[in-house]
Each structure stands twice: as structure tokens, then as C-alpha cells.
Write a protein that holds these residues in place. Structure first.
Motif, PDB file in Angstrom:
ATOM      1  N   GLN A 193       1.012  -1.051  -0.103  1.00  0.00           N
ATOM      2  CA  GLN A 193      -0.373   0.080  -0.450  1.00  0.00           C
ATOM      3  C   GLN A 193       0.686   1.518  -0.452  1.00  0.00           C
ATOM      4  O   GLN A 193       2.115   0.861   0.081  1.00  0.00           O
ATOM      5  CB  GLN A 193      -0.758  -0.262   1.406  1.00  0.00           C
ATOM      6  CG  GLN A 193      -1.918   0.933   1.382  1.00  0.00           C
ATOM      7  CD  GLN A 193      -2.737   1.201   2.450  1.00  0.00           C
ATOM      8  OE1 GLN A 193      -2.460   0.848   3.824  1.00  0.00           O
ATOM      9  NE2 GLN A 193      -3.881   0.961   2.051  1.00  0.00           N
ATOM     10  N   LYS A 196       0.065   5.954   3.862  1.00  0.00           N
ATOM     11  CA  LYS A 196      -1.001   6.296   4.362  1.00  0.00           C
ATOM     12  C   LYS A 196      -0.956   6.950   5.440  1.00  0.00           C
ATOM     13  O   LYS A 196      -1.266   6.890   6.620  1.00  0.00           O
ATOM     14  CB  LYS A 196      -2.038   5.300   4.231  1.00  0.00           C
ATOM     15  CG  LYS A 196      -2.830   4.157   3.522  1.00  0.00           C
ATOM     16  CD  LYS A 196      -4.169   3.341   3.896  1.00  0.00           C
ATOM     17  CE  LYS A 196      -5.636   4.419   4.401  1.00  0.00           C
ATOM     18  NZ  LYS A 196      -6.354   3.765   4.825  1.00  0.00           N
ATOM     19  N   ASP A 210      -5.321   3.011  -4.724  1.00  0.00           N
ATOM     20  CA  ASP A 210      -5.841   2.110  -3.320  1.00  0.00           C
ATOM     21  C   ASP A 210      -6.074   1.030  -3.826  1.00  0.00           C
ATOM     22  O   ASP A 210      -5.883  -0.674  -3.217  1.00  0.00           O
ATOM     23  CB  ASP A 210      -5.624   3.286  -2.711  1.00  0.00           C
ATOM     24  CG  ASP A 210      -5.211   1.702  -1.714  1.00  0.00           C
ATOM     25  OD1 ASP A 210      -4.331   1.163  -0.884  1.00  0.00           O
ATOM     26  OD2 ASP A 210      -6.635   1.675  -0.850  1.00  0.00           O
ATOM     27  N   GLN A 214      -5.586  -2.955  -3.192  1.00  0.00           N
ATOM     28  CA  GLN A 214      -6.353  -4.304  -2.222  1.00  0.00           C
ATOM     29  C   GLN A 214      -6.796  -5.210  -2.744  1.00  0.00           C
ATOM     30  O   GLN A 214      -7.548  -6.366  -2.504  1.00  0.00           O
ATOM     31  CB  GLN A 214      -7.214  -3.159  -1.434  1.00  0.00           C
ATOM     32  CG  GLN A 214      -6.406  -2.118  -0.426  1.00  0.00           C
ATOM     33  CD  GLN A 214      -7.362  -1.750   0.870  1.00  0.00           C
ATOM     34  OE1 GLN A 214      -7.753  -2.130   1.284  1.00  0.00           O
ATOM     35  NE2 GLN A 214      -6.944  -0.347   0.822  1.00  0.00           N
ATOM     36  N   PHE A 225      -1.502  -8.454  -0.631  1.00  0.00           N
ATOM     37  CA  PHE A 225      -1.988  -7.118  -0.350  1.00  0.00           C
ATOM     38  C   PHE A 225      -0.891  -6.864   1.017  1.00  0.00           C
ATOM     39  O   PHE A 225      -1.642  -7.626   1.921  1.00  0.00           O
ATOM     40  CB  PHE A 225      -3.737  -6.925  -0.114  1.00  0.00           C
ATOM     41  CG  PHE A 225      -3.902  -4.922   0.370  1.00  0.00           C
ATOM     42  CD1 PHE A 225      -2.906  -4.250  -0.448  1.00  0.00           C
ATOM     43  CD2 PHE A 225      -4.275  -5.239   1.153  1.00  0.00           C
ATOM     44  CE1 PHE A 225      -2.781  -2.502  -0.224  1.00  0.00           C
ATOM     45  CE2 PHE A 225      -3.819  -3.561   1.834  1.00  0.00           C
ATOM     46  CZ  PHE A 225      -3.589  -2.241   0.674  1.00  0.00           C
ATOM     47  N   SER A 227      -1.069  -3.756   3.641  1.00  0.00           N
ATOM     48  CA  SER A 227      -0.847  -2.669   4.699  1.00  0.00           C
ATOM     49  C   SER A 227       0.088  -1.503   4.935  1.00  0.00           C
ATOM     50  O   SER A 227       0.800  -2.078   5.338  1.00  0.00           O
ATOM     51  CB  SER A 227      -2.054  -2.586   5.828  1.00  0.00           C
ATOM     52  OG  SER A 227      -2.366  -1.769   6.352  1.00  0.00           O
ATOM     53  N   GLU A 229      -0.632   0.533   7.391  1.00  0.00           N
ATOM     54  CA  GLU A 229      -1.494   1.613   8.357  1.00  0.00           C
ATOM     55  C   GLU A 229      -1.199   1.552   9.707  1.00  0.00           C
ATOM     56  O   GLU A 229       0.105   1.101   9.272  1.00  0.00           O
ATOM     57  CB  GLU A 229      -2.723   0.558   8.206  1.00  0.00           C
ATOM     58  CG  GLU A 229      -3.516   1.237   9.419  1.00  0.00           C
ATOM     59  CD  GLU A 229      -4.493   2.209   8.582  1.00  0.00           C
ATOM     60  OE1 GLU A 229      -4.507   3.375   8.643  1.00  0.00           O
ATOM     61  OE2 GLU A 229      -5.036   2.162   7.587  1.00  0.00           O
ATOM     62  N   ARG A 251       6.074  -7.280   7.243  1.00  0.00           N
ATOM     63  CA  ARG A 251       4.627  -7.151   6.523  1.00  0.00           C
ATOM     64  C   ARG A 251       4.499  -8.023   5.111  1.00  0.00           C
ATOM     65  O   ARG A 251       4.098  -9.320   5.062  1.00  0.00           O
ATOM     66  CB  ARG A 251       4.285  -5.906   6.525  1.00  0.00           C
ATOM     67  CG  ARG A 251       3.692  -5.341   7.822  1.00  0.00           C
ATOM     68  CD  ARG A 251       3.157  -3.659   7.694  1.00  0.00           C
ATOM     69  NE  ARG A 251       2.795  -3.382   9.172  1.00  0.00           N
ATOM     70  CZ  ARG A 251       2.124  -2.050   9.231  1.00  0.00           C
ATOM     71  NH1 ARG A 251       1.419  -1.378   8.225  1.00  0.00           N
ATOM     72  NH2 ARG A 251       2.203  -1.297  10.644  1.00  0.00           N
TER      73      ARG A 251
END
Length: 261
Positions: A193, A196, A210, A214, A225, A227, A229, A251
Motif C-alpha cells: 500500500q 497512508k 489503492d 487492495q 496485499f 497494508s 497502516e 509485513r
């Protein structure tokens, strides 16, 4: 005086280690991972001591096409290249697979739109041909090892009114072409991603890009995918900071290991 000398010796040791070709394991024991995309794949984080320490079973294909110990920066697309996600990803995957060596193939190009990842396309900003240059490096790497995955981080350059709507179809086509290039039709493909970041709102076009990332795993087999975050930028509102790059690499590794479990 002693401390500066020790520091200089450490730098020289790492430099020599990174320039030194290494003995490779058998082809089935060298697991290759292709790193493609734009600057957040290439890495723009500040290089710290931990980033200059090689793992004994993590290698990278150097700019010159030689297998050397992997240290940041892995990439060489621009002078700004720094810490990225690749080294952390590789170290975690290596620890999960004690019998193998990980070989990274860095090919990302800062700023590159997805349209530049096609045969014959010239990208003026870096005076390069992202796809063609990558294909040459893949051809160098594949005889030595076995392709196990493709890591993609890109999208910022396509988050524009005239480009965003077409991004998903181009992404699906890219996955297909990359798998054909490496002769691995089911190679795991992981898309990360875009940043953010707190206080940095996305444009409507970034939301569209995005969503393509996703939705990838729902529409294309053997994809995932990751993230972004909670991660932070380095102060420029675009690129992750060093700690966030390492977390992003973690990740990616977790997503990959889950895919191949």
C-alpha cells in the motif's frame, strides 16, 4: 582518534564485503525475489548501522550484475537511494527457511509510472528503460537460482486524474507479464500500500489506485496485499522513514510466508 579509525575500518569492511562476490549454493537452494516498482520500493530511508550489517544468507544482485552480501541501499536508481523494505523482508524469509540463501534482484526505479514497465519504454527522469533493464538483470539472475516471489510497490505516479482509472487493468497485465518473464506462472506477487500518513490526505485518484492494490488478491490468483497502516514518512510526505521501511519489509515477509505455508 581510535574511535574514528574503528569507524573507518567498519565502513571499509562492509564496503569490501558488499563488493566481494560470494560462493553460491546450488540452484534449488538460492531463492530469488524480484523487487520492482518506484521509489518506495527502491527505498529512501536514512541508512543506519543495522542496515549495513549483512545477513550470512541474504545476497543481492549488484548494479554490476554480481552476487554480493545484501546491505542498504540495495537499489541504485537515483543518488537518493537508501533503506528500503527488501533487506528486512529477505532476512525474515531466510530465518524461516534455514536451509536456503535468499537472493534479491533490485530493479525499482524512482518515480516510474506503471506504463514505463513495458518492453521498449524509455523513462527520461532516470534515463533508463525500467522493463528492459529489469529483464536483463533477471536473465543474469535466473541461471543461479529459483524465482520464488515478486514484490511490487508503486502507484504514486499513477494517482492522477488521467491515469488512475486505467491502473487496475494495467496492474493485472503487469502481473501476467512479470510471471511470463520469470517463467513462473504461479509466482507469488505481493503489492504494498502507498503511504497512508497522518495529516496527508489522499486524492480521489490515490483512493482508486489503492483499491486496485487492495482488490488484487480477490481478482488475480497467488497475489497478496500489504497494508501501510500506521507507518510514517521521513518528512517529505511521500517516502517512508527507515523504521517504517523495515516494518513494511516485515509485513511483506509475513504475507509471503502465509501465502506459501
Amino acid at each position: 582518534m581510535i574511535r574514528p579509525l574503528l569507524h573507518l575500518c567498519a565502513i571499509l569492511f562492509v564496503t569490501c564485503a558488499s563488493a566481494q562476490e560470494v560462493s553460491l549454493p546450488s540452484k534449488d537452494k538460492l531463492h530469488l525475489y524480484l523487487l520492482v516498482g518506484q521509489s518506495n520500493m527502491a527505498g529512501r530511508g536514512v541508512v543506519e548501522e543495522q542496515d549495513k550489517t549483512p545477513h550470512p544468507r541474504v545476497l543481492m544482485l549488484s548494479k554490476e550484475g554480481k552476487w554480493v552480501p545484501a546491505i542498504d541501499p540495495l537499489h541504485f536508481d537515483k543518488s537518493a537511494a537508501g533503506v528500503g523494505l527488501g533487506k528486512t523482508f529477505a532476512q525474515i524469509v531466510a530465518e524461516a527457511n534455514p536451509g536456503v540463501t535468499i537472493g534479491l534482484i533490485p530493479c525499482a526505479v524512482g518515480g516510474s509510472p506503471i506504463d514505463t514497465w513495458k518492453p521498449g519504454v524509455f523513462y527520461p527522469a532516470t534515463k533508463s528503460h525500467p522493463w528492459d533493464d529489469m529483464a536483463k538483470r533477471v536473465a543474469l539472475a535466473l541461471p543461479a537460482g529459483t524465482l520464488k516471489g515478486i514484490l511490487w510497490h508503486q502507484g504514486e505516479s499513477d494517482s492522477k486524474p488521467e491515469l488512475a482509472q486505467a491502473y487496475e487493468a494495467k496492474l493485472h497485465d503487469l502481473v501476467k507479464r512479470l510471471r511470463e518473464l520469470v517463467n513462473a506462472p504461479e509466482a507469488p506477487f505481493i503489492a504494498g500500500q502507498m503511504g497512508k500518513f497522518d495529516g496527508v490526505p489522499w486524492t480521489p485518484e490515490a483512493v482508486i489506485v489503492d483499491k486496485a492494490h487492495q482488490d488484487l488478491a480477490k481478482k488475480v490468483p497467488h497475489t497478496a496485499f500489504v497494508s501501510a497502516e500506521g507507518l510514517k514518512h521521513k518528512g517529505d510526505k511521500v517516502h517512508f522513514d527507515s523504521a517504517s521501511f523495515r516494518e513494511l519489509g516485515k509485513r511483506y515477509a509475513e504475507a509471503y510466508l502465509k501465502m506459501v505455508k
